[in-house]
Design an enzyme around this catalytic site. Structure first.
Site, PDB file in Angstrom:
ATOM      1  N   TYR A 140       0.609  -1.227  -0.072  1.00 56.86           N
ATOM      2  CA  TYR A 140      -0.155   0.087   0.037  1.00 56.86           C
ATOM      3  C   TYR A 140       0.837   1.092  -0.065  1.00 56.86           C
ATOM      4  O   TYR A 140       0.481   2.113  -0.656  1.00 56.86           O
ATOM      5  CB  TYR A 140      -0.801  -0.008   1.323  1.00 56.86           C
ATOM      6  CG  TYR A 140      -2.242  -0.656   0.946  1.00 56.86           C
ATOM      7  CD1 TYR A 140      -2.040  -2.214   0.769  1.00 56.86           C
ATOM      8  CD2 TYR A 140      -3.458  -0.405   1.493  1.00 56.86           C
ATOM      9  CE1 TYR A 140      -3.234  -3.094   0.613  1.00 56.86           C
ATOM     10  CE2 TYR A 140      -4.533  -1.108   1.438  1.00 56.86           C
ATOM     11  CZ  TYR A 140      -4.274  -2.392   0.922  1.00 56.86           C
ATOM     12  OH  TYR A 140      -5.509  -3.181   0.969  1.00 56.86           O
ATOM     13  N   LYS A 190       4.006 -15.535   2.198  1.00 54.64           N
ATOM     14  CA  LYS A 190       4.091 -16.205   0.925  1.00 54.64           C
ATOM     15  C   LYS A 190       5.274 -16.582   0.927  1.00 54.64           C
ATOM     16  O   LYS A 190       6.106 -15.935  -0.113  1.00 54.64           O
ATOM     17  CB  LYS A 190       3.393 -15.658  -0.014  1.00 54.64           C
ATOM     18  CG  LYS A 190       3.355 -16.069  -1.293  1.00 54.64           C
ATOM     19  CD  LYS A 190       2.386 -17.365  -1.507  1.00 54.64           C
ATOM     20  CE  LYS A 190       2.428 -17.656  -3.004  1.00 54.64           C
ATOM     21  NZ  LYS A 190       1.527 -19.331  -2.945  1.00 54.64           N
ATOM     22  N   ASP A 222      -2.226 -18.275   0.626  1.00 57.57           N
ATOM     23  CA  ASP A 222      -3.380 -19.187  -0.232  1.00 57.57           C
ATOM     24  C   ASP A 222      -4.017 -20.279   0.732  1.00 57.57           C
ATOM     25  O   ASP A 222      -5.098 -20.377   0.704  1.00 57.57           O
ATOM     26  CB  ASP A 222      -2.779 -19.630  -1.458  1.00 57.57           C
ATOM     27  CG  ASP A 222      -1.413 -20.339  -1.261  1.00 57.57           C
ATOM     28  OD1 ASP A 222      -0.750 -20.248  -0.032  1.00 57.57           O
ATOM     29  OD2 ASP A 222      -0.767 -20.645  -2.377  1.00 57.57           O
ATOM     30  N   ASP A 246      -5.673  -7.355   4.609  1.00 52.76           N
ATOM     31  CA  ASP A 246      -7.036  -6.843   4.318  1.00 52.76           C
ATOM     32  C   ASP A 246      -7.567  -7.805   3.564  1.00 52.76           C
ATOM     33  O   ASP A 246      -9.011  -7.870   3.876  1.00 52.76           O
ATOM     34  CB  ASP A 246      -6.435  -5.776   3.274  1.00 52.76           C
ATOM     35  CG  ASP A 246      -7.636  -4.866   2.768  1.00 52.76           C
ATOM     36  OD1 ASP A 246      -8.634  -4.739   3.409  1.00 52.76           O
ATOM     37  OD2 ASP A 246      -7.522  -4.131   1.579  1.00 52.76           O
ATOM     38  N   ASP A 250     -11.562  -9.767   5.202  1.00 56.16           N
ATOM     39  CA  ASP A 250     -13.048  -9.450   4.575  1.00 56.16           C
ATOM     40  C   ASP A 250     -13.470 -11.060   4.415  1.00 56.16           C
ATOM     41  O   ASP A 250     -14.822 -11.022   4.562  1.00 56.16           O
ATOM     42  CB  ASP A 250     -12.783  -8.811   3.268  1.00 56.16           C
ATOM     43  CG  ASP A 250     -13.153  -7.337   3.343  1.00 56.16           C
ATOM     44  OD1 ASP A 250     -12.536  -6.692   4.355  1.00 56.16           O
ATOM     45  OD2 ASP A 250     -13.702  -6.935   2.167  1.00 56.16           O
TER      46      ASP A 250
HETATM   47  C1  IPM Z   1     -10.008  -1.478   4.982  1.00 57.43           C
HETATM   48  C2  IPM Z   1     -10.476  -0.798   3.447  1.00 57.43           C
HETATM   49  C3  IPM Z   1      -9.281   0.076   3.153  1.00 57.43           C
HETATM   50  C4  IPM Z   1      -7.965  -0.792   2.946  1.00 57.43           C
HETATM   51  C5  IPM Z   1      -9.274   0.902   1.800  1.00 57.43           C
HETATM   52  C6  IPM Z   1     -10.556   1.812   1.952  1.00 57.43           C
HETATM   53  C7  IPM Z   1      -8.038   1.628   1.409  1.00 57.43           C
HETATM   54  O1  IPM Z   1     -10.564  -1.835   2.522  1.00 57.43           O
HETATM   55  O2  IPM Z   1      -9.860  -0.827   5.761  1.00 57.43           O
HETATM   56  O3  IPM Z   1      -9.677  -2.659   4.962  1.00 57.43           O
HETATM   57  O4  IPM Z   1      -7.679  -1.429   2.007  1.00 57.43           O
HETATM   58  O5  IPM Z   1      -7.094  -0.828   4.135  1.00 57.43           O
HETATM   59 MN    MN Z   2     -10.425  -3.714   3.338  1.00 57.17          MN
END
Ligand code: IPM
Ligand code: MN
Length: 366
Positions: A140, A190, A222, A246, A250
């Protein structure tokens, strides 16, 4: 510096923040404490008003605050802007500026929501995971980071860079947190391909000597993605670099039924070590601005409300208040109230109803 900086942001950010503020008010009522709120502008809204996702005014606001309370940023309206004008830079630059290197993302299963998760209930037994995501380095932030157009072909580069210090501090924190839980740590990398991962794994192994009571495992990212769905109860504390964390968080949110359920705390200090209360931290749900459902009153405010609980625990060191909020969320879920994303039939409540119910639950428990 006694206030909470509130940055609602874009999309459903302002909707979920509004409900979390009700929670802060109810905590004021039951404890007699006072929490000043100072609002700021960030992300797409800031681009529209000031031509930048993060203004000096907002930076000043957060730098003088006791804690930052953050909704979400982004939306299709700003998708085609130059890279230096993306709403997401609002949050990325705040993380960097405040050195919020540790992002704690707990994946907790509320018993009554097991039936709302698309994952089989039997797989969800004994799931209680804390994902610790490195937040201020890796892909990032690494340089160079750009698109190259030299007329013959288009190309782009991102850089995955980690130094020893960046790895050591997040890994030490993870070992310490593992010691406070069931003493089990899984490090995700990885290392069969990436140099950053090879260094990451080497440093994790070196540091492990200082934490002999913690059982350490390494897992490739993975495989981790698969194991999180196949057998999630094998995990307790998971630590990983920025991008992997990240993505995996999710994915893991689905275990708790919906992305809308997951809170996070981004810290510049080890939990429990914000002794004078002056160190920086930020609290936000892990979901984004969800432009497709913005303005429809169907967003789930629980991720933001549980982030509020984390704020009381880490920024203010009030674990009791944090537990009160979590218990109230649990009670309201047990009463059957559901927002659309966690409802498995055609009945669901509005965002504001969920916030009101949790706030009134807090008042009635005391
Ligand atoms: C998160 C979000 C952010 C990230 C975005 C909005 C930049 O997806 O907080 O997980 O990827 O860190
Ligand atoms: Mn995110």
């Amino acid at each position: 510096m006694s206030y909470i900086a509130v940055l609602p942001g874009d999309g459903i950010g302002p909707e979920v923040i509004k409900e979390a503020i009700k929670i802060i008010k109810s905590i004021e009522d039951v404890t007699g404490n006072k929490y000043d709120l100072e609002y700021g502008i960030v992300g797409g809204e800031s681009i529209d008003k000031f031509g930048t996702p993060l203004t000096e005014d907002t930076i000043k606001l957060i730098e003088n605050s006791k804690a930052v309370f953050f909704g979400a940023v982004g939306g299709p309206k700003w998708d085609n802007l130059e890279s230096n004008l993306r709403p997401e830079l609002g949050i990325l630059n705040i993380r960097k500026r405040l050195d919020l290197y540790a992002n704690l993302r707990p994946v907790k299963i509320f018993e009554a929501l097991k039936e709302s998760s698309p994952i089989k209930s039997s797989i969800l037994n004994n799931v209680d995971i804390l994902i610790i995501r490195e937040l201020t380095s890796g892909l990032y932030f690494g340089q160079p980071k750009k698109q190259i157009d030299d007329n013959s072909k288009r190309a782009a580069v991102d850089t995955m860079y980690y130094d020893e210090y960046e790895i050591e501090r997040i890994v030490r924190m993870s070992f310490k947190i593992a010691q406070s839980r069931i003493k089990k740590l899984t490090s995700v990398d990885k290392s069969n391909v990436l140099e950053t991962s090879k260094l990451w794994r080497k440093i994790v192994d070196e540091l492990a000597i200082d934490y002999p009571d913690v059982t350490l495992n390494h897992i490739l990212v993975d495989n981790a993605a698969m194991q999180l769905i196949l057998n999630p109860s094998q995990f307790d504390v998971i630590v990983s670099e920025n991008t992997f964390g990240d993505i995996l968080s999710d994915e893991a949110s689905i275990l708790s039924a919906s992305l809308g359920m997951l809170p996070s705390a981004s810290l510049s200090f080890f939990p429990g070590e914000n002794i004078n209360g002056n160190l920086k931290s930020l609290y936000e749900p892990i979901h984004g601005s969800a432009p497709d459902i913005a303005g429809k009153s169907i967003a789930n405010p629980i991720g933001m409300i549980l982030s509020t609980a984390m704020m009381f625990e880490f920024a203010f060191e009030h674990k009791d208040i944090s537990e009160l909020i979590t218990k109230s969320v649990d009670n309201v879920i047990n009463s059957g109230l559901r927002t659309k994303d966690i409802s498995h039939d055609s009945k669901w409540c509005k965002t504001s109803e969920m916030g009101d119910s949790i706030a009134s639950q807090i008042r009635s428990i005391i």
